[in-house]
Design an enzyme around this catalytic site. Structure first.
Site, PDB file in Angstrom:
ATOM      1  N   LYS A   1       1.094  -1.411  -0.182  1.00  0.00           N
ATOM      2  CA  LYS A   1      -0.498  -0.043   0.115  1.00  0.00           C
ATOM      3  C   LYS A   1       1.014   1.083  -0.297  1.00  0.00           C
ATOM      4  CE  LYS A   1       1.076   1.276   4.230  1.00  0.00           C
ATOM      5  NZ  LYS A   1       1.262   2.840   4.329  1.00  0.00           N
TER       6      LYS A   1
ATOM      7  N   PRO B   1       9.590  -4.420  -0.289  1.00  0.00           N
ATOM      8  CA  PRO B   1      10.754  -4.532   0.599  1.00  0.00           C
ATOM      9  C   PRO B   1      10.230  -4.149   2.241  1.00  0.00           C
ATOM     10  CG  PRO B   1      10.445  -2.520  -0.551  1.00  0.00           C
ATOM     11  CD  PRO B   1       9.281  -3.339  -1.411  1.00  0.00           C
ATOM     12  N   ILE B   2      11.598  -4.484   2.962  1.00  0.00           N
ATOM     13  CA  ILE B   2      10.801  -4.914   4.626  1.00  0.00           C
ATOM     14  C   ILE B   2      11.512  -3.901   5.461  1.00  0.00           C
ATOM     15  CG2 ILE B   2      11.460  -5.906   6.627  1.00  0.00           C
ATOM     16  CD1 ILE B   2      12.611  -8.408   4.852  1.00  0.00           C
TER      17      ILE B   2
ATOM     18  N   GLY C   1       7.944   1.671   4.724  1.00  0.00           N
ATOM     19  CA  GLY C   1       6.305   2.276   4.771  1.00  0.00           C
ATOM     20  C   GLY C   1       5.525   1.598   3.950  1.00  0.00           C
TER      21      GLY C   1
ATOM     22  N   ALA D   1       3.986  -1.485   4.637  1.00  0.00           N
ATOM     23  CA  ALA D   1       2.869  -2.102   5.379  1.00  0.00           C
ATOM     24  C   ALA D   1       2.601  -3.815   4.531  1.00  0.00           C
ATOM     25  CB  ALA D   1       1.290  -1.258   4.865  1.00  0.00           C
TER      26      ALA D   1
ATOM     27  N   GLY E   1       4.432  -5.932   6.097  1.00  0.00           N
ATOM     28  CA  GLY E   1       4.878  -7.680   7.187  1.00  0.00           C
ATOM     29  C   GLY E   1       2.623  -7.047   7.773  1.00  0.00           C
TER      30      GLY E   1
ATOM     31  N   SER F   1       0.625  -6.595   5.081  1.00  0.00           N
ATOM     32  CA  SER F   1      -0.757  -7.219   4.741  1.00  0.00           C
ATOM     33  C   SER F   1      -0.570  -8.624   4.495  1.00  0.00           C
ATOM     34  CB  SER F   1       0.305  -6.858   2.976  1.00  0.00           C
ATOM     35  OG  SER F   1      -0.864  -7.310   1.619  1.00  0.00           O
TER      36      SER F   1
ATOM     37  N   ASP G   1      -2.624  -1.703  11.012  1.00  0.00           N
ATOM     38  CA  ASP G   1      -2.692  -1.434   9.374  1.00  0.00           C
ATOM     39  C   ASP G   1      -3.491  -2.868   8.723  1.00  0.00           C
ATOM     40  OD1 ASP G   1      -1.678   1.102   9.131  1.00  0.00           O
ATOM     41  OD2 ASP G   1       0.335   0.428   8.139  1.00  0.00           O
TER      42      ASP G   1
END
Length: 311
Positions: A16, A100-101, A104, A106, A108, A110, A142
């Site tokens: 997102k 990417p970890i 920003g 989200a 994780g 998701s 989130d």
């Protein structure tokens, strides 16, 4: 429960971006009061779920930088679902990581929503959406957004959701320095230290901000007509403390057909919006060497109208 041996499910788990992020105040529970617009994009992780007969949650991934133990949100989500329903079902879960970890975007959150939805189907639980939302909210602010996804207004700490009806088909370029990650908790803490004097405590004033976003939020996303600036309060902190974010925003702002640009969430990923995916692809092709030379990873994508989806 029916015999589920051999059953396998594959899910697309989207990233997102934030099209609006406003920090309104601090709540009694310690979280920040937010007013946001969140939009899914078609950058996906993929999760594969398969029954195992050992009653264990086993997580594997192609990403070597990711913890696969009990602190991973995927494992937490699976264990919370089992605890809530008092079941001992097992699952083998494989995560193919593209988001990417610490970016920003989200990823994780998701993945956590994908796990709740995927295991609900894999284990044939028939848990209703209200319960899934409740579990998601317990796991993270989130996460409820991704149950339905698309584009939504997000209030409270992010768990109060109002669906927006839009047909936006913008193209997006994402830019991130692969060597930089940002702690969401630290960013909010820094923001609070610098700007807490602006926080609202009056419920009526907070509701006025929500109503303004309800009334004008969707209209303000017609970037191609109005060239509006995206509001992200956290960008004030991250851009000031992180030269690579400042540079990424500058590079995006100079792209010829860029309609608007911003940082997503707590960063450090930044994005630019274009009138369509074809324009975004052309801009990325024209500037890919510049981005690479300056040490940035870049992706091109478009708005995605759904949340978690089955393949």
């Amino acid at each position: 429960m029916q015999d589920l041996a051999g059953k396998k499910i594959i899910i697309k788990s989207p990233a997102k971006i934030n099209l609006h992020l406003e920090v309104i105040g601090k709540r009694e529970d310690g979280f920040h009061e937010l007013a946001m617009i969140m939009q899914n994009i078609d950058l996906f992780d993929y999760l594969e779920f398969q029954i195992n007969n050992e009653g264990l949650i086993k997580l594997e991934s192609d990403c070597t930088d990711l913890s696969l133990s009990s602190d991973n949100l995927i494992v937490k989500s699976a264990n919370l679902l089992r605890k809530k329903l008092n079941i001992d079902c097992g699952a083998n879960i494989f995560l193919r990581k593209n988001i990417p970890i610490g970016a920003g975007l989200a990823g994780g959150s998701s993945n956590a929503a994908a796990t709740l939805i995927g295991l609900n189907k894999l284990w044939d639980l028939n848990v209703d959406q209200k319960t899934l939302f409740s579990l998601a909210s317990t796991l993270g602010s989130d996460i409820p957004f991704f149950i339905n996804g698309g584009i939504q207004l997000c209030f409270g700490r992010g768990e109060i959701l109002e669906k927006l009806d839009s047909n936006f088909d913008y193209g997006v370029i994402l830019l991130k320095n692969p060597n930089v990650s940002v702690s969401t908790a630290e960013t909010y803490s820094k923001y609070s230290n610098r700007f807490c004097y602006q926080y609202l405590t009056n419920g009526e004033m907070i509701e006025n901000i929500r109503n303004n976003l309800r009334d004008n939020g969707l209209n303000n996303l017609n970037f191609d007509k109005q060239h509006l600036t995206i509001k992200n309060d956290l960008q004030l902190v991250v851009e000031n403390d992180n030269d690579s974010v400042k540079e990424a925003l500058y590079l995006l702002s100079k792209l010829e057909n860029c309609l608007t640009f911003s940082m997503s969430g707590s960063g450090p990923t930044c994005f630019a919006i274009f009138k369509d995916i074809e324009t975004a692809k052309k801009e990325l092709n024209a500037n890919s060497k510049l981005f690479e030379d300056k040490g940035y990873d870049a992706w091109v994508c478009t708005f995605f109208e759904k949340g978690i989806t089955f393949i």
